[in-house]
Design a protein around this motif. Structure first.
Motif, PDB file in Angstrom:
ATOM      1  N   GLU A 174       0.829  -1.209   0.000  1.00 10.04           N
ATOM      2  CA  GLU A 174       0.000   0.000   0.000  1.00 10.04           C
ATOM      3  C   GLU A 174       0.862   1.258   0.000  1.00 10.04           C
ATOM      4  OE1 GLU A 174      -0.499  -2.664   1.911  1.00 10.04           O
ATOM      5  OE2 GLU A 174      -2.354  -3.368   0.938  1.00 10.04           O
ATOM      6  N   GLU A 175       1.945   1.238   0.793  1.00  8.97           N
ATOM      7  CA  GLU A 175       2.832   2.399   0.853  1.00  8.97           C
ATOM      8  C   GLU A 175       3.584   2.576  -0.465  1.00  8.97           C
ATOM      9  OE1 GLU A 175       5.050   5.695   2.255  1.00  8.97           O
ATOM     10  OE2 GLU A 175       3.087   4.818   2.725  1.00  8.97           O
ATOM     11  N   CYS A 176       4.003   1.480  -1.068  1.00  8.87           N
ATOM     12  CA  CYS A 176       4.691   1.558  -2.355  1.00  8.87           C
ATOM     13  C   CYS A 176       3.766   2.143  -3.420  1.00  8.87           C
ATOM     14  CB  CYS A 176       5.170   0.171  -2.777  1.00  8.87           C
ATOM     15  SG  CYS A 176       6.170   0.185  -4.287  1.00  8.87           S
ATOM     16  N   LEU A 177       2.518   1.720  -3.411  1.00  8.24           N
ATOM     17  CA  LEU A 177       1.550   2.249  -4.375  1.00  8.24           C
ATOM     18  C   LEU A 177       1.306   3.736  -4.114  1.00  8.24           C
ATOM     19  CD1 LEU A 177      -0.366   1.801  -6.703  1.00  8.24           C
ATOM     20  CD2 LEU A 177      -2.081   0.952  -5.086  1.00  8.24           C
ATOM     21  N   ARG A 178       1.238   4.124  -2.850  1.00  5.44           N
ATOM     22  CA  ARG A 178       1.033   5.536  -2.512  1.00  5.44           C
ATOM     23  C   ARG A 178       2.199   6.373  -3.035  1.00  5.44           C
ATOM     24  NH1 ARG A 178       2.368   9.413   1.044  1.00  5.44           N
ATOM     25  NH2 ARG A 178       3.939   8.091   2.051  1.00  5.44           N
ATOM     26  N   ARG A 179       3.416   5.890  -2.859  1.00 10.81           N
ATOM     27  CA  ARG A 179       4.586   6.613  -3.347  1.00 10.81           C
ATOM     28  C   ARG A 179       4.577   6.714  -4.873  1.00 10.81           C
ATOM     29  NH1 ARG A 179       9.868   5.077   0.337  1.00 10.81           N
ATOM     30  NH2 ARG A 179       8.848   5.109   2.375  1.00 10.81           N
ATOM     31  N   GLY A 180       4.162   5.626  -5.524  1.00 15.02           N
ATOM     32  CA  GLY A 180       4.101   5.639  -6.985  1.00 15.02           C
ATOM     33  C   GLY A 180       3.092   6.647  -7.509  1.00 15.02           C
ATOM     34  N   THR A 181       1.913   6.680  -6.921  1.00 13.69           N
ATOM     35  CA  THR A 181       0.881   7.608  -7.399  1.00 13.69           C
ATOM     36  C   THR A 181       1.270   9.064  -7.103  1.00 13.69           C
ATOM     37  OG1 THR A 181      -0.366   7.211  -5.347  1.00 13.69           O
ATOM     38  CG2 THR A 181      -1.008   5.945  -7.300  1.00 13.69           C
ATOM     39  N   MET A 182       1.968   9.302  -5.983  1.00  9.62           N
ATOM     40  CA  MET A 182       2.440  10.656  -5.686  1.00  9.62           C
ATOM     41  C   MET A 182       3.467  11.114  -6.721  1.00  9.62           C
ATOM     42  SD  MET A 182       2.793  10.602  -1.515  1.00  9.62           S
ATOM     43  CE  MET A 182       3.662  12.173  -1.504  1.00  9.62           C
ATOM     44  N   LEU A 183       4.374  10.203  -7.094  1.00 10.31           N
ATOM     45  CA  LEU A 183       5.367  10.528  -8.121  1.00 10.31           C
ATOM     46  C   LEU A 183       4.692  10.771  -9.461  1.00 10.31           C
ATOM     47  CD1 LEU A 183       8.338  10.815  -8.948  1.00 10.31           C
ATOM     48  CD2 LEU A 183       8.412   8.330  -9.268  1.00 10.31           C
ATOM     49  N   PHE A 184       3.689   9.984  -9.772  1.00 12.05           N
ATOM     50  CA  PHE A 184       2.910  10.146 -11.004  1.00 12.05           C
ATOM     51  C   PHE A 184       2.245  11.523 -11.030  1.00 12.05           C
ATOM     52  CE2 PHE A 184      -1.205   8.913 -13.304  1.00 12.05           C
ATOM     53  CZ  PHE A 184      -0.653   9.096 -14.563  1.00 12.05           C
ATOM     54  N   GLU A 185       1.666  11.916  -9.918  1.00 12.37           N
ATOM     55  CA  GLU A 185       1.001  13.219  -9.823  1.00 12.37           C
ATOM     56  C   GLU A 185       2.002  14.352 -10.063  1.00 12.37           C
ATOM     57  OE1 GLU A 185      -1.766  15.779  -6.677  1.00 12.37           O
ATOM     58  OE2 GLU A 185      -1.329  13.655  -6.303  1.00 12.37           O
ATOM     59  N   ARG A 186       3.169  14.272  -9.441  1.00 16.16           N
ATOM     60  CA  ARG A 186       4.183  15.316  -9.631  1.00 16.16           C
ATOM     61  C   ARG A 186       4.659  15.361 -11.082  1.00 16.16           C
ATOM     62  NH1 ARG A 186       6.212  13.219  -4.686  1.00 16.16           N
ATOM     63  NH2 ARG A 186       7.965  12.208  -5.758  1.00 16.16           N
ATOM     64  N   THR A 187       4.776  14.192 -11.697  1.00 14.21           N
ATOM     65  CA  THR A 187       5.220  14.126 -13.095  1.00 14.21           C
ATOM     66  C   THR A 187       4.229  14.822 -14.017  1.00 14.21           C
ATOM     67  OG1 THR A 187       6.357  12.030 -12.698  1.00 14.21           O
ATOM     68  CG2 THR A 187       5.854  12.572 -14.986  1.00 14.21           C
ATOM     69  N   LEU A 188       2.940  14.553 -13.809  1.00 13.48           N
ATOM     70  CA  LEU A 188       1.923  15.188 -14.655  1.00 13.48           C
ATOM     71  C   LEU A 188       1.846  16.688 -14.405  1.00 13.48           C
ATOM     72  CD1 LEU A 188      -1.017  12.588 -14.639  1.00 13.48           C
ATOM     73  CD2 LEU A 188       0.814  12.877 -16.310  1.00 13.48           C
TER      74      LEU A 188
END
Length: 328
Positions: A174-188
């Motif tokens: 769950e934490e890994c997925l949270r980190r991934g989606t946060m990075l995705f948000e910053r990228t966009l």
């Protein structure tokens, strides 16, 4: 804001917690959870979200356009959508490393592909798909997947998140997925894809060479109209040509492989039975495999095991074992 469009593609083998390719209830649940998380991030940022399941025949995620708030594109209709819709960028979720890489579930489209080359450079699905998208001027902004895919992600110039939960032994899936989606948000939010555009311009017209595991494909694929440039190597004029032909090409490879494997298994069985050897005891690992996972090397192992069994039988029967089986 709302006129921005993003295309999100997904594959199974790089999804968090997935360690097999089979369409199990657990894998479907993990697949849906991760893909949904990324779709929601893009939607929250105001993108019109288009999604296509790229795993297998494209039905594993199990969503359809009527039930989803997102635009669901059937895999077989993706080419048409690419030519009709102007996307700002793309994201690739749950992708794996190329054939020959270390790690779990690394392959390139099918186990029969030993290597795939863009010009003279070894590549995998990530780069081929990225170049196909660049034909339509769609840069890949973000990619998540197995750690072994990082080098390929860096080559195409996108932001990469490793689906890995054991970096520091602390955080969960769950934490890994949270980190991934946060990075995705910053990228966009950043919206800069220059590196991917430069890489795409330098590579999207290069020839593609697909190197298969066995020369036994050559004659049949040649009869199907594919250009064989050396034993077990098939040439395509560009990444786009390869992707457009891929479904039919790999269907042909699959059929040839099945015929070859089944013929080999039947031949082994006939030799074993005619010599009074128990077929079930010969290379059990080979015969217990799904047909999709059996390779030429497996059958060579089966032949080796059969030779051993026949030798042992001759010794038991008091027959001179210097004569080898020429029935194969």
């Amino acid at each position: 804001m709302n006129n921005r469009k993003i295309l999100i593609l997904s594959d199974l083998e790089g999804i968090l917690g997935v360690d097999s390719i089979f369409n199990t209830k657990s894998n479907v649940s993990k697949y849906q959870r991760e893909v949904s998380a990324y779709l929601q991030v893009a939607s929250k940022l105001g993108y019109e979200v288009f999604y296509c399941d790229m795993h297998g025949n494209g039905t594993m995620v199990g969503w359809n356009d009527k039930e989803s708030p997102f635009r669901i594109i059937a895999k077989e209709k993706l080419k048409c959508e690419l030519s009709q819709t102007c996307f700002n960028c793309a994201a690739m979720i749950g992708f794996h490393a190329k054939a020959g890489s270390d790690g779990v579930l690394s392959h390139t489209f099918t186990d029969e592909v030993l290597d795939l080359r863009i010009g003279g450079e070894s590549a995998g699905e990530i780069e081929i798909i990225a170049l196909w998208l660049w034909k339509y001027r769609i840069p890949v902004a973000f990619l998540s997947g197995r750690r072994e895919a990082q080098e390929e992600a860096e080559r195409i110039g996108c932001t990469f998140h490793a689906n890995e939960v054991e970096n520091d032994g602390i955080y969960t899936i769950e934490e890994c997925l949270r980190r991934g989606t946060m990075l995705f948000e910053r990228t966009l939010q950043d919206g800069s894809y220059d590196a991917g555009m430069i890489w795409g311009n330098n590579n999207f017209t290069k020839k593609i060479y697909v190197i298969l595991r066995g020369e036994f494909y050559d004659d049949e694929l040649s009869r199907c109209g594919y250009r064989i440039v050396s034993p077990a190597t098939i040439e395509f004029e560009s990444p786009s040509d390869f992707m457009c032909a891929a479904e039919n090409f790999f269907s042909q490879v699959y059929l040839i492989r099945c015929r070859w494997l089944l013929s080999g298994i039947r031949k082994l069985s006939r030799i074993a039975i005619s010599n009074g050897v128990n077929v079930e005891n010969i290379a059990k690992e080979v015969f217990q495999k799904d047909i999709n996972r059996i390779t030429k090397e497996d059958l060579l192992l089966a032949i080796k095991e059969l030779d051993k069994a026949l030798t042992q039988k001759r010794e038991r029967d008091g027959i001179d074992n210097t004569e080898t089986s020429n029935n194969r």
